[in-house]
Design a protein around this motif. Structure first.
Motif, PDB file in Angstrom:
ATOM      1  N   ALA A 187       0.429  -1.372   0.047  1.00  0.00           N
ATOM      2  CA  ALA A 187      -0.062   0.254  -0.004  1.00  0.00           C
ATOM      3  C   ALA A 187       0.599   1.384   0.563  1.00  0.00           C
ATOM      4  CB  ALA A 187      -1.098   0.334   1.580  1.00  0.00           C
ATOM      5  N   ALA A 188       0.273   2.578  -0.410  1.00  0.00           N
ATOM      6  CA  ALA A 188       1.009   4.238  -0.294  1.00  0.00           C
ATOM      7  C   ALA A 188      -0.204   4.860   0.183  1.00  0.00           C
ATOM      8  CB  ALA A 188       1.644   3.771  -1.815  1.00  0.00           C
ATOM      9  N   LEU A 189       0.558   6.040   0.936  1.00  0.00           N
ATOM     10  CA  LEU A 189      -0.170   7.221   0.878  1.00  0.00           C
ATOM     11  C   LEU A 189      -0.926   7.897  -0.263  1.00  0.00           C
ATOM     12  CD1 LEU A 189       1.322   9.076   3.180  1.00  0.00           C
ATOM     13  CD2 LEU A 189      -0.744   7.665   3.794  1.00  0.00           C
ATOM     14  N   PRO A 190      -1.825   7.658  -0.576  1.00  0.00           N
ATOM     15  CA  PRO A 190      -2.298   9.135  -2.374  1.00  0.00           C
ATOM     16  C   PRO A 190      -1.529   9.417  -2.548  1.00  0.00           C
ATOM     17  CG  PRO A 190      -4.186   9.010   0.000  1.00  0.00           C
ATOM     18  CD  PRO A 190      -3.026   7.945   0.412  1.00  0.00           C
ATOM     19  N   ILE A 191      -1.300   9.754  -3.917  1.00  0.00           N
ATOM     20  CA  ILE A 191      -0.425  10.587  -4.325  1.00  0.00           C
ATOM     21  C   ILE A 191      -1.197  11.787  -5.863  1.00  0.00           C
ATOM     22  CG2 ILE A 191       1.725  10.609  -5.463  1.00  0.00           C
ATOM     23  CD1 ILE A 191       1.925   7.544  -5.138  1.00  0.00           C
ATOM     24  N   ILE A 192      -0.505  12.528  -5.362  1.00  0.00           N
ATOM     25  CA  ILE A 192      -1.064  14.352  -6.001  1.00  0.00           C
ATOM     26  C   ILE A 192       0.181  14.597  -6.390  1.00  0.00           C
ATOM     27  CG2 ILE A 192      -2.240  16.171  -6.715  1.00  0.00           C
ATOM     28  CD1 ILE A 192      -4.376  15.386  -4.013  1.00  0.00           C
ATOM     29  N   ALA A 193      -0.019  14.569  -7.871  1.00  0.00           N
ATOM     30  CA  ALA A 193       1.127  14.962  -8.516  1.00  0.00           C
ATOM     31  C   ALA A 193       0.874  16.741  -9.404  1.00  0.00           C
ATOM     32  CB  ALA A 193       1.837  14.477 -10.053  1.00  0.00           C
ATOM     33  N   ILE A 194       1.528  17.722  -8.840  1.00  0.00           N
ATOM     34  CA  ILE A 194       1.337  17.976 -10.360  1.00  0.00           C
ATOM     35  C   ILE A 194       2.735  19.400 -10.654  1.00  0.00           C
ATOM     36  CG2 ILE A 194       0.732  21.383  -9.239  1.00  0.00           C
ATOM     37  CD1 ILE A 194      -0.579  20.546  -6.924  1.00  0.00           C
ATOM     38  N   PRO A 195       2.908  18.979 -11.887  1.00  0.00           N
ATOM     39  CA  PRO A 195       3.999  18.709 -12.900  1.00  0.00           C
ATOM     40  C   PRO A 195       4.411  20.526 -13.306  1.00  0.00           C
ATOM     41  CG  PRO A 195       2.512  17.979 -14.212  1.00  0.00           C
ATOM     42  CD  PRO A 195       1.537  17.788 -12.997  1.00  0.00           C
ATOM     43  N   THR A 196       5.113  20.979 -13.147  1.00  0.00           N
ATOM     44  CA  THR A 196       5.804  22.545 -13.951  1.00  0.00           C
ATOM     45  C   THR A 196       6.986  22.188 -14.499  1.00  0.00           C
ATOM     46  OG1 THR A 196       7.788  22.371 -11.724  1.00  0.00           O
ATOM     47  CG2 THR A 196       5.578  23.785 -11.113  1.00  0.00           C
ATOM     48  N   THR A 197       6.538  21.060 -14.707  1.00  0.00           N
ATOM     49  CA  THR A 197       7.947  20.786 -15.970  1.00  0.00           C
ATOM     50  C   THR A 197       6.916  19.918 -17.108  1.00  0.00           C
ATOM     51  OG1 THR A 197       9.314  19.006 -15.695  1.00  0.00           O
ATOM     52  CG2 THR A 197      10.157  20.782 -14.718  1.00  0.00           C
ATOM     53  N   HIS A 198       7.278  19.974 -18.441  1.00  0.00           N
ATOM     54  CA  HIS A 198       6.410  19.078 -19.445  1.00  0.00           C
ATOM     55  C   HIS A 198       7.927  18.166 -20.129  1.00  0.00           C
ATOM     56  CE1 HIS A 198       8.371  22.309 -21.699  1.00  0.00           C
ATOM     57  NE2 HIS A 198       7.103  22.965 -21.187  1.00  0.00           N
ATOM     58  N   GLY A 199       7.751  17.162 -18.752  1.00  0.00           N
ATOM     59  CA  GLY A 199       9.334  16.012 -19.704  1.00  0.00           C
ATOM     60  C   GLY A 199       8.983  14.828 -19.494  1.00  0.00           C
ATOM     61  N   THR A 200       8.713  15.493 -17.837  1.00  0.00           N
ATOM     62  CA  THR A 200       9.226  13.381 -16.881  1.00  0.00           C
ATOM     63  C   THR A 200       7.933  12.522 -17.395  1.00  0.00           C
ATOM     64  OG1 THR A 200       7.750  13.676 -15.198  1.00  0.00           O
ATOM     65  CG2 THR A 200      10.359  15.416 -15.478  1.00  0.00           C
ATOM     66  N   GLY A 201       6.877  12.751 -17.286  1.00  0.00           N
ATOM     67  CA  GLY A 201       5.733  11.915 -17.257  1.00  0.00           C
ATOM     68  C   GLY A 201       5.598  10.944 -15.734  1.00  0.00           C
ATOM     69  N   THR A 202       6.337  12.028 -15.410  1.00  0.00           N
ATOM     70  CA  THR A 202       5.238  10.522 -13.811  1.00  0.00           C
ATOM     71  C   THR A 202       3.740  11.149 -13.663  1.00  0.00           C
ATOM     72  OG1 THR A 202       6.791  11.130 -11.666  1.00  0.00           O
ATOM     73  CG2 THR A 202       6.354  13.263 -12.161  1.00  0.00           C
ATOM     74  N   GLU A 203       3.004  12.446 -14.248  1.00  0.00           N
ATOM     75  CA  GLU A 203       2.273  12.236 -13.421  1.00  0.00           C
ATOM     76  C   GLU A 203       0.820  11.415 -14.139  1.00  0.00           C
ATOM     77  OE1 GLU A 203       3.614  13.846 -15.538  1.00  0.00           O
ATOM     78  OE2 GLU A 203       2.767  14.954 -17.660  1.00  0.00           O
ATOM     79  N   SER A 204       1.381  11.291 -15.264  1.00  0.00           N
ATOM     80  CA  SER A 204       0.867   9.005 -15.820  1.00  0.00           C
ATOM     81  C   SER A 204       0.908   8.252 -16.086  1.00  0.00           C
ATOM     82  CB  SER A 204       0.349  10.135 -17.485  1.00  0.00           C
ATOM     83  OG  SER A 204       1.512  10.854 -18.119  1.00  0.00           O
ATOM     84  N   ASP A 205       2.808   7.832 -15.295  1.00  0.00           N
ATOM     85  CA  ASP A 205       3.307   6.777 -14.895  1.00  0.00           C
ATOM     86  C   ASP A 205       3.580   6.328 -13.708  1.00  0.00           C
ATOM     87  OD1 ASP A 205       5.599   8.038 -13.502  1.00  0.00           O
ATOM     88  OD2 ASP A 205       6.357   8.232 -15.978  1.00  0.00           O
ATOM     89  N   PRO A 206       3.431   5.405 -12.865  1.00  0.00           N
ATOM     90  CA  PRO A 206       3.349   4.525 -11.930  1.00  0.00           C
ATOM     91  C   PRO A 206       5.531   5.153 -11.304  1.00  0.00           C
ATOM     92  CG  PRO A 206       3.657   2.757 -13.240  1.00  0.00           C
ATOM     93  CD  PRO A 206       3.697   3.826 -14.300  1.00  0.00           C
ATOM     94  N   PHE A 207       6.153   5.669 -12.320  1.00  0.00           N
ATOM     95  CA  PHE A 207       7.677   5.474 -12.106  1.00  0.00           C
ATOM     96  C   PHE A 207       8.252   6.120 -11.692  1.00  0.00           C
ATOM     97  CE2 PHE A 207       7.075   3.362 -16.716  1.00  0.00           C
ATOM     98  CZ  PHE A 207       7.613   1.956 -15.344  1.00  0.00           C
TER      99      PHE A 207
END
Ligand SMILES: [Fe+2]
Length: 390
Positions: A134-154
């Motif tokens: 399990a993990a605590l719920p995660i919210i992503a607010i990206p300020t760059t347009h590159g990592t894609g971490t907002e739409s991947d589990p990595f």
């Protein structure tokens, strides 16, 4: 169309995209609890006022915040452990990553360690390969347009004792919510614009060339490559161009979905040891090896690289697959030159004597990505690509 096709589609993230969407984060987070840890870097979100803005938006929805701002580029597993300890001590219900890839990746891992226990490095392949329940719920607010971490589990994390930089990803590390607001990306300086934009480009092209490519990621990869090719030079010279920032934010998110569905290949394996040993910018490292890498595997994936060339503006009169595949490499160089990031490993500060070690590290820590690369690459091949990139 491939003769055989097997794939999975799993992407459990609510993506809220568009100018002004950051104002919705309070309402979106309301169901997740009363207290949030905001994970961010030391300066940029503070300087731009975005951190204060997010704190006040959360407050209006009755959510209290704790700020953890220890995150530096190429974040360390020890920092994640410290963040998790604070999250537990402060009884945080959720973790919000605010910033570029480093804060968001750190937020993902803090959410895991805070809820599932142990230490961060245990969850990497090199540290034992522990899988969180399990993990605590995660919210992503990206300020760059590159990592894609907002739409991947990595999440990528570095062990400062061994100089190993490893990516991990679990079903629990998908953000529950990602708020992708192009407006907050306008302040990204030109170099970071180029480096993160090229990171997204490599996510797209690597997923497209991956031997496990699949139909959804193919479509999104083509969309992302075309948008980045057109809009990255525009955002590089005019950061306030909201049309360009919107296109690049979408391209980054689309390329992140490609990472989730198909995944990166060995160009990302090559980059991790470079930035782990030399603290280089991830996107710059990818640009140093990218053209040589694709040229090296070109004989094994000519049709797909030919398609890349067409997406990136090869003249319609060129129809020869071999020539088009060559042109894809020229067009990648052209794109990188247009945003002044067409660099060599030498220019990144890499020592020639280290190339063998870097190739071995790439194979040991990120060998999984080498396996899905066309051409059955061995450590010796990785070393040759590094030499070509020097
Ligand atoms: Fe990347």
């Amino acid at each position: 169309m491939d003769k055989t096709m097997n794939f999975e589609y799993f992407l459990p993230t609510r993506i809220v995209f568009g100018v002004g969407t950051v104002n919705k984060v309070g309402k979106l987070a309301r169901n997740l609890g009363k207290k949030a840890m905001i994970v961010t870097g030391r300066s940029s979100a503070k300087k731009t006022g975005l951190l204060d803005e997010v704190i006040s938006i959360l407050e209006k929805s009755g959510i209290e915040s704790v700020v953890f701002d220890d995150i530096v580029p190429n974040p360390l597993s020890s920092t994640v452990d410290k963040g998790a300890e604070i999250a537990n001590r402060e009884k945080c219900d959720m973790v919000i990553g605010l910033g570029g890839g480093s804060p968001i990746d750190s937020a993902k891992l803090i959410a895991v360690v805070a809820k599932d226990g142990g230490r961060c490095w245990e969850y990497t392949g090199s540290g034992g390969g522990r899988v969180p329940k399990a993990a605590l719920p995660i919210i992503a607010i990206p300020t760059t347009h590159g990592t894609g971490t907002e739409s991947d589990p990595f999440a990528v994390v570095t062990n400062s004792e061994t100089n190993e930089k490893i990516g991990v990803g679990f079903d629990q590390t998908f953000p529950v919510i990602s708020v992708v607001d192009p407006e907050v990306m306008k302040t990204l300086p030109p170099y970071q614009t180029a480096a993160t934009g090229m990171d997204a480009f490599y996510h797209a092209i690597e997923s497209y060339i991956n031997t496990n490519h699949q139909p959804t990621s193919d479509l999104l990869a083509m969309e992302a490559m075309a948008l980045i090719n057109h809009y990255l030079p525009i955002a590089y010279t005019d950061g306030n161009n909201i049309e360009a920032r919107t296109a690049l934010a979408w391209a980054s998110t689309a390329a992140g979905i490609c990472e989730t569905l198909s995944g990166c290949i060995a160009n990302h394996s090559l980059e991790h040891p470079i930035s782990a040993h030399y603290d280089a910018t991830h996107g710059a490292g990818l640009c140093a090896t990218g053209p040589a890498f694709f040229d090296y595997i070109r004989p094994h994936t000519k049709e797909r690289l030919a398609r890349v060339a067409q997406i990136m503006g090869a003249p319609e009169s060129v129809i020869d697959i071999n020539r088009l595949s060559e042109m894809s490499i020229e067009l990648i160089h052209r794109l990188q030159k247009s945003v002044e990031i067409d660099i060599t490993l030498k220019e990144l500060g890499v020592e020639r004597s280290m190339l063998g070690r870097l190739a071995e590290d790439a194979m040991r820590t990120m060998g999984g990505l080498v396996e899905v690369t066309p051409g059955d690459l061995k450590t010796e091949d990785l070393k040759k690509i590094l030499e070509m990139s020097y």
